[in-house]
Design a protein around this motif. Structure first.
Motif, PDB file in Angstrom:
ATOM      1  N   ASP A 134       0.831  -1.201   0.000  1.00 37.55           N
ATOM      2  CA  ASP A 134       0.000   0.000   0.000  1.00 37.55           C
ATOM      3  C   ASP A 134       0.868   1.255   0.000  1.00 37.55           C
ATOM      4  O   ASP A 134       2.094   1.189   0.048  1.00 37.55           O
ATOM      5  CB  ASP A 134      -0.959  -0.017   1.195  1.00 37.55           C
ATOM      6  CG  ASP A 134      -0.219  -0.077   2.510  1.00 37.55           C
ATOM      7  OD1 ASP A 134       0.773   0.641   2.633  1.00 37.55           O
ATOM      8  OD2 ASP A 134      -0.639  -0.830   3.411  1.00 37.55           O
ATOM      9  N   LEU A 156      -5.432   0.284  10.204  1.00 41.42           N
ATOM     10  CA  LEU A 156      -6.080  -0.219   8.998  1.00 41.42           C
ATOM     11  C   LEU A 156      -7.582  -0.345   9.204  1.00 41.42           C
ATOM     12  O   LEU A 156      -8.032  -0.848  10.230  1.00 41.42           O
ATOM     13  CB  LEU A 156      -5.508  -1.586   8.609  1.00 41.42           C
ATOM     14  CG  LEU A 156      -4.070  -1.602   8.080  1.00 41.42           C
ATOM     15  CD1 LEU A 156      -3.625  -3.026   7.836  1.00 41.42           C
ATOM     16  CD2 LEU A 156      -3.956  -0.789   6.800  1.00 41.42           C
ATOM     17  N   ASP A 183      -8.372   7.907  -1.285  1.00 46.21           N
ATOM     18  CA  ASP A 183      -7.275   7.114  -0.709  1.00 46.21           C
ATOM     19  C   ASP A 183      -7.411   5.700  -1.257  1.00 46.21           C
ATOM     20  O   ASP A 183      -8.289   4.949  -0.842  1.00 46.21           O
ATOM     21  CB  ASP A 183      -7.356   7.102   0.820  1.00 46.21           C
ATOM     22  CG  ASP A 183      -7.221   8.495   1.405  1.00 46.21           C
ATOM     23  OD1 ASP A 183      -6.099   9.025   1.368  1.00 46.21           O
ATOM     24  OD2 ASP A 183      -8.237   9.033   1.886  1.00 46.21           O
ATOM     25  N   LYS A 184      -6.560   5.341  -2.179  1.00 50.08           N
ATOM     26  CA  LYS A 184      -6.664   4.059  -2.872  1.00 50.08           C
ATOM     27  C   LYS A 184      -6.470   2.905  -1.894  1.00 50.08           C
ATOM     28  O   LYS A 184      -5.465   2.846  -1.184  1.00 50.08           O
ATOM     29  CB  LYS A 184      -5.602   3.975  -3.957  1.00 50.08           C
ATOM     30  CG  LYS A 184      -5.764   2.799  -4.907  1.00 50.08           C
ATOM     31  CD  LYS A 184      -6.916   3.018  -5.850  1.00 50.08           C
ATOM     32  CE  LYS A 184      -6.986   1.904  -6.898  1.00 50.08           C
ATOM     33  NZ  LYS A 184      -8.151   2.069  -7.794  1.00 50.08           N
ATOM     34  N   PRO A 185      -7.422   1.960  -1.813  1.00 51.81           N
ATOM     35  CA  PRO A 185      -7.254   0.824  -0.897  1.00 51.81           C
ATOM     36  C   PRO A 185      -6.487  -0.319  -1.553  1.00 51.81           C
ATOM     37  O   PRO A 185      -6.369  -0.394  -2.783  1.00 51.81           O
ATOM     38  CB  PRO A 185      -8.708   0.403  -0.633  1.00 51.81           C
ATOM     39  CG  PRO A 185      -9.408   0.699  -1.929  1.00 51.81           C
ATOM     40  CD  PRO A 185      -8.760   1.942  -2.466  1.00 51.81           C
ATOM     41  N   CYS A 196     -11.293  -4.721   0.974  1.00 50.02           N
ATOM     42  CA  CYS A 196     -10.610  -3.451   0.730  1.00 50.02           C
ATOM     43  C   CYS A 196      -9.974  -3.002   2.041  1.00 50.02           C
ATOM     44  O   CYS A 196     -10.656  -2.923   3.071  1.00 50.02           O
ATOM     45  CB  CYS A 196     -11.582  -2.379   0.242  1.00 50.02           C
ATOM     46  SG  CYS A 196     -12.390  -2.755  -1.322  1.00 50.02           S
ATOM     47  N   LEU A 197      -8.677  -2.694   1.990  1.00 52.93           N
ATOM     48  CA  LEU A 197      -7.953  -2.244   3.180  1.00 52.93           C
ATOM     49  C   LEU A 197      -7.556  -0.780   2.987  1.00 52.93           C
ATOM     50  O   LEU A 197      -6.860  -0.432   2.031  1.00 52.93           O
ATOM     51  CB  LEU A 197      -6.708  -3.098   3.406  1.00 52.93           C
ATOM     52  CG  LEU A 197      -6.959  -4.585   3.690  1.00 52.93           C
ATOM     53  CD1 LEU A 197      -5.653  -5.347   3.729  1.00 52.93           C
ATOM     54  CD2 LEU A 197      -7.710  -4.743   4.995  1.00 52.93           C
ATOM     55  N   PHE A 198      -8.018   0.060   3.920  1.00 49.88           N
ATOM     56  CA  PHE A 198      -7.764   1.499   3.851  1.00 49.88           C
ATOM     57  C   PHE A 198      -6.843   1.920   4.989  1.00 49.88           C
ATOM     58  O   PHE A 198      -6.847   1.312   6.070  1.00 49.88           O
ATOM     59  CB  PHE A 198      -9.070   2.288   3.974  1.00 49.88           C
ATOM     60  CG  PHE A 198     -10.003   2.140   2.815  1.00 49.88           C
ATOM     61  CD1 PHE A 198     -10.039   3.099   1.805  1.00 49.88           C
ATOM     62  CD2 PHE A 198     -10.866   1.068   2.741  1.00 49.88           C
ATOM     63  CE1 PHE A 198     -10.915   2.978   0.742  1.00 49.88           C
ATOM     64  CE2 PHE A 198     -11.749   0.936   1.676  1.00 49.88           C
ATOM     65  CZ  PHE A 198     -11.768   1.892   0.675  1.00 49.88           C
ATOM     66  N   ASP A 199      -6.089   2.989   4.726  1.00 48.45           N
ATOM     67  CA  ASP A 199      -5.307   3.647   5.782  1.00 48.45           C
ATOM     68  C   ASP A 199      -5.707   5.120   5.775  1.00 48.45           C
ATOM     69  O   ASP A 199      -5.090   5.944   5.113  1.00 48.45           O
ATOM     70  CB  ASP A 199      -3.807   3.493   5.526  1.00 48.45           C
ATOM     71  CG  ASP A 199      -2.992   4.211   6.579  1.00 48.45           C
ATOM     72  OD1 ASP A 199      -3.418   4.201   7.755  1.00 48.45           O
ATOM     73  OD2 ASP A 199      -1.951   4.796   6.245  1.00 48.45           O
ATOM     74  N   LEU A 209     -14.756   6.435   6.324  1.00 40.41           N
ATOM     75  CA  LEU A 209     -14.989   5.187   5.596  1.00 40.41           C
ATOM     76  C   LEU A 209     -16.468   5.002   5.289  1.00 40.41           C
ATOM     77  O   LEU A 209     -16.834   4.490   4.220  1.00 40.41           O
ATOM     78  CB  LEU A 209     -14.471   4.009   6.429  1.00 40.41           C
ATOM     79  CG  LEU A 209     -14.427   2.644   5.732  1.00 40.41           C
ATOM     80  CD1 LEU A 209     -13.492   2.679   4.533  1.00 40.41           C
ATOM     81  CD2 LEU A 209     -13.989   1.553   6.709  1.00 40.41           C
TER      82      LEU A 209
END
Length: 499
Positions: A134, A156, A183-185, A196-199, A209
């Protein structure tokens, strides 16, 4: 290497499925078989197969807990088979988390389709190990989801997306890969869900989110007709690993059972399902028998709506509700048999409803299908009531359940009610139920006595009188003989257990 285990007492069944796997080119690397429960356990522990097709009838009651433990420990994909679709077998399938229940004989096409899907799913899960990196530099991979402590989950946020038609997840993945996220996951597609994993580094990541989820759902529905559900997860405990977060988020996917699709579920902790007793009480069983025999559609509908619709958090565990629905279906089955409706189109519909209860992902659809089936049964019973040949034993049992409180109730009277001689009726009852008239009547009386002891403050004498026993002493003697304890001790013990 992907391995299939076929466990069945019938050598022809084992050979037939093995032949089907080879001739249809289902991509299992190895197929192993077991003809006994002992062989099944040995292969499970030694080979650890990816997919297990097991005949439930081959596993005894004494061996059942061991099978549950092994499937829980090694987590294969489980398919269960049985010679008859019964309530007990459905419960066993649910306990093993089976993805399908095959009632013999099953069509080769259905077997091929299910085994192909299972093999593909397990292959994807095993081979999907490419690491995605990421934008903040930490490696996120499939190993992160499935291995404890592989990757810290701090910072995360997870979004799980699931289509009602999981075969269309390729379209969903393409949509996500081209979607204009701020924000690209990291995207980790699986066979039945896309992770989908976001920061999101801001003061309110979960709120951010949620906005992303709402916008994404709206944009998806503007372009596609397939129903989509989302689970957003960001644990309060930031010390959880990514594996733990993923596990809790996957559990939350089952919330769609109550909410349906086209919904967003927000979860910040582990889902705590409410614990319920899934089985109908004796009083509820009697209520269902009465509603069905009275043909009371409105009462049936209101009972179902009260029990299953408009649920609020904390929701009951979906598996327990499925068991409760099959418990209701067992009473419907009894009604079908007593009115000779267990054949033809209605019998086929019954099996479809059985499958609907086990596998349909949304509760209100199960309720609708069950109600439509019951309405059709009631119509058929009314149409055929005059000419129908009602089952003699079912009529007799219903008569006993309505008249057990009479101490003078005799075999001759029950036989007369079903228009049979006492000798013939007694012989038929013993052959069909495996008990004598007196044993059956005593069982019904004791079941009602237990209810009165637990749910009322009636004295032992009053309980005896209301359940057809000649006096309290005789009641206590029979109760202790059949239940191993006195009525008073039974009542006190149950009360102490509840407290």
């Amino acid at each position: 290497m992907t391995t299939l285990l076929i466990a069945d007492r019938d050598a022809n069944e084992r050979t037939g499925i093995s032949w089907l796997v080879s001739t249809c080119a289902i991509p299992f690397d190895e197929v192993v078989t077991a003809g006994t429960a002992s062989e099944l356990f040995r292969v499970l522990e030694g080979t650890r197969p990816d997919v297990v097709c097991v005949e439930l009838d081959m596993v005894s009651k004494e061996q059942w807990e061991r099978l549950k433990m092994l499937t829980s420990q090694y987590r294969p994909t489980v398919i269960v088979t049985t010679a008859e679709a019964t309530f007990e077998r459905a419960v066993q399938g649910i306990e093993l988390h089976a993805i399908d229940l095959w009632v013999k004989p099953q069509t080769p096409e259905h077997i091929r389709r299910v085994l192909t899907r299972c093999c593909q799913d397990r292959t994807v899960a095993r081979k999907a190990s490419e690491v995605q990196t990421d934008h903040y530099g930490s490696a996120v991979s499939y190993r992160s989801l499935f291995l404890p402590l592989e990757t810290p989950g701090r910072g995360l946020q997870l979004m799980l997306l699931q289509l009602e038609e999981t075969a269309r997840h390729g379209d969903l993945l393409t949509f996500l890969e081209t979607y204009p996220f701020r924000d690209k996951p990291a995207l980790l597609p699986l066979s039945d869900v896309i992770v989908c994993l976001f920061d999101l580094k801001n003061e309110a990541p979960l709120a951010s989110l949620l906005e992303v989820g709402k916008r994404l759902l709206m944009d998806w529905e503007a372009q596609h007709s397939e129903s989509l559900s989302l689970v957003l997860y960001d644990a309060e405990d930031q010390m959880l690993s990514l594996h733990q977060k993923y596990r809790y988020a996957v559990e939350a996917l089952d919330i769609r059972f109550f909410k349906g699709y086209r919904q967003i579920s927000v979860v910040e902790n582990k889902v705590n399902w409410a614990v319920i007793d899934p089985f109908l009480t004796p009083a509820e069983q009697r209520a269902w028998i009465d509603m069905l025999h009275d043909g009371d559609r409105e009462q049936v509908k209101q009972w179902m709506y009260r029990q299953f619709l408009h649920k609020e958090e904390p929701y009951p565990e979906p598996g327990l509700l499925r068991i409760r629905l099959t418990s209701i279906l067992a009473q419907v089955r009894r009604f079908m048999k007593s009115h000779c409706l267990d054949e033809g189109a209605l019998e086929d519909w019954y099996h479809r409803v059985f499958d609907t209860i086990l596998y349909t992902p949304v509760l209100y659809r199960i309720v609708q299908e069950l109600l439509l089936f019951i309405y059709e049964l009631l119509d058929s019973a009314t149409t055929n009531r005059e000419g129908a040949r009602l089952d003699i034993i079912e009529q007799a049992i219903r008569y006993l359940e309505e008249n057990y409180a009479r101490a003078d109730l005799r075999l001759e009277e029950a036989a007369r009610h079903v228009d049979r001689s006492p000798a013939y009726f007694s012989s038929l009852l013993s052959k069909r139920q495996g008990v004598s008239f007196r044993q059956l009547l005593t069982t019904i009386r004791l079941r009602e006595a237990e209810r009165l002891l637990l749910e009322t403050r009636l004295s032992i004498q009053e309980v005896a009188e209301r359940t057809g026993f000649v006096n309290a002493n005789y009641f206590s003697k029979i109760f202790k003989e059949k239940r191993g304890t006195t009525p008073r001790s039974f009542r006190n013990q149950k009360k102490s257990n509840k407290s």
